[in-house]
Design a protein around this motif. Structure first.
Motif, PDB file in Angstrom:
ATOM      1  N   ALA B 221     -76.350 -21.433  58.744  1.00 32.72           N
ATOM      2  CA  ALA B 221     -77.129 -21.400  59.735  1.00 32.72           C
ATOM      3  C   ALA B 221     -77.614 -20.455  58.053  1.00 32.72           C
ATOM      4  O   ALA B 221     -77.516 -20.114  57.108  1.00 32.72           O
ATOM      5  CB  ALA B 221     -76.884 -20.211  60.648  1.00 32.72           C
ATOM      6  N   ASN B 222     -78.831 -20.179  58.461  1.00 34.40           N
ATOM      7  CA  ASN B 222     -79.954 -19.392  57.259  1.00 34.40           C
ATOM      8  C   ASN B 222     -80.437 -18.513  57.795  1.00 34.40           C
ATOM      9  O   ASN B 222     -81.403 -18.361  58.485  1.00 34.40           O
ATOM     10  CB  ASN B 222     -81.644 -20.945  57.612  1.00 34.40           C
ATOM     11  N   TYR B 223     -79.746 -17.890  57.448  1.00 38.53           N
ATOM     12  CA  TYR B 223     -80.215 -15.976  57.811  1.00 38.53           C
ATOM     13  C   TYR B 223     -81.087 -15.646  57.167  1.00 38.53           C
ATOM     14  O   TYR B 223     -80.982 -14.698  55.384  1.00 38.53           O
ATOM     15  CB  TYR B 223     -78.972 -15.807  57.044  1.00 38.53           C
ATOM     16  N   ALA B 224     -82.315 -15.375  56.390  1.00 39.77           N
ATOM     17  CA  ALA B 224     -83.497 -15.496  56.297  1.00 39.77           C
ATOM     18  C   ALA B 224     -83.257 -15.760  55.052  1.00 39.77           C
ATOM     19  O   ALA B 224     -84.011 -15.163  54.058  1.00 39.77           O
ATOM     20  CB  ALA B 224     -83.166 -14.016  56.307  1.00 39.77           C
ATOM     21  N   GLY B 225     -83.261 -16.353  54.851  1.00 36.00           N
ATOM     22  CA  GLY B 225     -82.887 -17.464  52.558  1.00 36.00           C
ATOM     23  C   GLY B 225     -81.492 -17.125  52.649  1.00 36.00           C
ATOM     24  O   GLY B 225     -81.219 -17.487  51.605  1.00 36.00           O
ATOM     25  N   SER B 226     -80.155 -17.068  53.599  1.00 40.03           N
ATOM     26  CA  SER B 226     -79.418 -16.995  53.077  1.00 40.03           C
ATOM     27  C   SER B 226     -78.234 -17.385  53.975  1.00 40.03           C
ATOM     28  O   SER B 226     -78.195 -17.380  55.287  1.00 40.03           O
ATOM     29  CB  SER B 226     -78.350 -15.391  52.700  1.00 40.03           C
ATOM     30  N   HIS B 227     -76.931 -18.354  53.180  1.00 38.69           N
ATOM     31  CA  HIS B 227     -76.607 -20.019  54.557  1.00 38.69           C
ATOM     32  C   HIS B 227     -75.733 -18.397  54.702  1.00 38.69           C
ATOM     33  O   HIS B 227     -74.847 -18.181  53.141  1.00 38.69           O
ATOM     34  CB  HIS B 227     -76.430 -20.656  53.287  1.00 38.69           C
ATOM     35  N   VAL B 228     -75.106 -18.706  56.269  1.00 38.46           N
ATOM     36  CA  VAL B 228     -73.488 -17.822  56.659  1.00 38.46           C
ATOM     37  C   VAL B 228     -73.512 -19.430  56.845  1.00 38.46           C
ATOM     38  O   VAL B 228     -73.408 -19.705  57.862  1.00 38.46           O
ATOM     39  CB  VAL B 228     -74.470 -17.307  57.187  1.00 38.46           C
ATOM     40  N   ASN B 229     -71.727 -19.786  56.942  1.00 38.46           N
ATOM     41  CA  ASN B 229     -70.890 -20.108  57.262  1.00 38.46           C
ATOM     42  C   ASN B 229     -70.526 -20.071  58.250  1.00 38.46           C
ATOM     43  O   ASN B 229     -69.938 -18.941  58.105  1.00 38.46           O
ATOM     44  CB  ASN B 229     -69.655 -21.032  56.278  1.00 38.46           C
ATOM     45  N   VAL B 230     -69.614 -21.064  58.879  1.00 37.29           N
ATOM     46  CA  VAL B 230     -68.975 -21.046  60.268  1.00 37.29           C
ATOM     47  C   VAL B 230     -68.182 -21.858  59.944  1.00 37.29           C
ATOM     48  O   VAL B 230     -68.361 -22.997  59.772  1.00 37.29           O
ATOM     49  CB  VAL B 230     -69.078 -20.721  61.978  1.00 37.29           C
TER      50      VAL B 230
END
Lengths: 68, 323
Positions: B221-230
């Motif tokens: 997912a793109n958190y305002a520029g940070s890629h966050v994984n699940v």
């Protein structure tokens, strides 16, 4: 440092733009607010108030979002 | 910060000298360490300057040499919201939580609901066990100040730093979003039966199976520029897809692009030296990227069952720099 007005806070929450220069904390907080407002549009005013409080309490967030 | 693989005696000397530390190691070693200003978590997987390895006869210590003071606390699963109560002004907080515990689940689900949690850098990891010992051993965290060992709860190290210190907490995620399907979930949780795939409600297990999706690759997912994984854990017989971190309703996930060289991607993904950063990396990267014997740039640290940079992350390197 200038206070960030509600018009700008509203724009930050209702757009999907990257916060490239912002801290990890601000990115997560703003993203979660964006998602919540997308899911529940009637919560926009509450989220603006919440972001206003967050910025007021934390200089790093104010710096992050002032730069936008 | 100083990152070192130390013998039990060396680590004990360091603690007795009054240093502020986080310590990762096998449970029997952590249990023998003296009391002091430290927190610990179980892990036997590490990336050292010699490469990834399973190590049971030494402990991995990060010494916070710039700390002016530190407070150790353990909070239970019902007390996630009290974590910021211990934040020292201008400081940072390290957090260790045992895998599979109630605190693990509740921190992942509820943690981000507390805006105060984001008030200062909060970094750490989920304690694990050797994969051969899953089911036989339980992950643990240690309150070094009292010497108590916990199978549930978050061990916190609230660190005070000199005035004017700057702390940079960030993540290195080697995965990029693929330009394929968009995936949206309707409920928050560690599992999902359905997802909205390109706007269509779809049985998510069927989607993964029918499209031969490589589930070693995380959802990003793109958190305002940070890629966050699940990361995907498993697909059960009832058609539920289990995850290692909760998916959020309404956020747009995409599959990750495949990666051939995990170690190389970590090394090239950072502009900093890394050797004096606090860092941890994910057991899934260690396994899928075959990191045993390989280095990840200059970053060294424990290999963990989940990483924390304010929120629970998967397949991510978390790093903290203090200047």
């Amino acid at each position: 440092m200038a206070i960030i007005d509600d018009t700008k806070l509203r724009r930050i929450i209702t757009t999907s733009s990257d916060l490239a220069a912002a801290s990890m904390a601000t990115r997560i907080v703003v993203t979660r607010m964006r998602v919540e407002v997308t899911n529940y549009p009637d919560r926009l005013s509450a989220k603006i108030a919440e972001l206003r409080d967050f910025v007021k309490q934390h200089d790093f967030a104010r710096d992050d979002l002032s730069a936008m | 910060m100083k990152n070192e693989l130390l013998s039990l005696a060396e680590a004990a000397d360091r603690i007795r000298a009054g240093h502020v530390m986080t310590i990762a190691g096998d449970a029997p070693l952590l249990a023998e360490l003296p009391k002091g200003k430290w927190i610990g978590g179980t892990s036997v997987y590490f990336v050292t300057d010699q490469g990834g390895a399973v190590i049971r006869d030494k402990v991995f210590c990060t010494t916070f040499s710039k700390a002016t003071d530190a407070k150790v606390r353990v909070v239970g699963p019902d007390q996630i919201g009290t974590i910021p109560a211990g934040y020292a002004v201008g400081g940072m907080t390290l957090i260790l939580i045992p895998a599979f515990s109630q605190t693990h689940t509740r921190f992942a689900i509820e943690g981000a609901d507390h805006p105060a949690l984001f008030g200062q850098p909060l970094a750490g990891w989920i304690a694990g066990v050797h994969l051969d010992d899953l089911g036989a051993e339980t992950p643990k965290v240690v309150d070094g100040e009292t010497g108590t060992i916990h199978e549930d709860g978050a061990a916190l190290l609230h660190i005070s730093l000199p005035e004017g210190s700057t702390i940079d907490l960030d993540i290195i995620n080697i995965f990029d979003q693929d330009n394929s399907d968009t995936l949206v979930f309707q409920d928050q949780g560690f599992s999902a039966r359905t997802a909205i795939v390109n706007g269509q409600k779809t049985a998510f297990a069927d989607y993964l199976n029918e499209n031969s999706i490589d589930t070693r690759l995380p959802l990003v997912a793109n958190y305002a520029g940070s890629h966050v994984n699940v990361s995907v854990q498993s697909i059960d017989d009832d058609g539920n897809v289990q995850f290692y971190a909760p998916v959020l309703p309404g956020i747009e996930y995409r599959l990750a692009k495949p990666i051939a060289d995990y170690a190389g991607r970590f090394a090239e993904s950072t502009q900093t030296n890394g050797s004096t950063d606090y860092s941890c990396n994910c057991i899934l990267n260690y396994l899928y990227g075959e990191l045993e014997g390989k280095t990840t740039g200059n970053f060294t640290g424990p290999i963990t069952f989940g990483e924390i940079a304010y929120i629970l992350l998967n397949q991510t390197l978390v790093r903290v720099t203090v200047n």
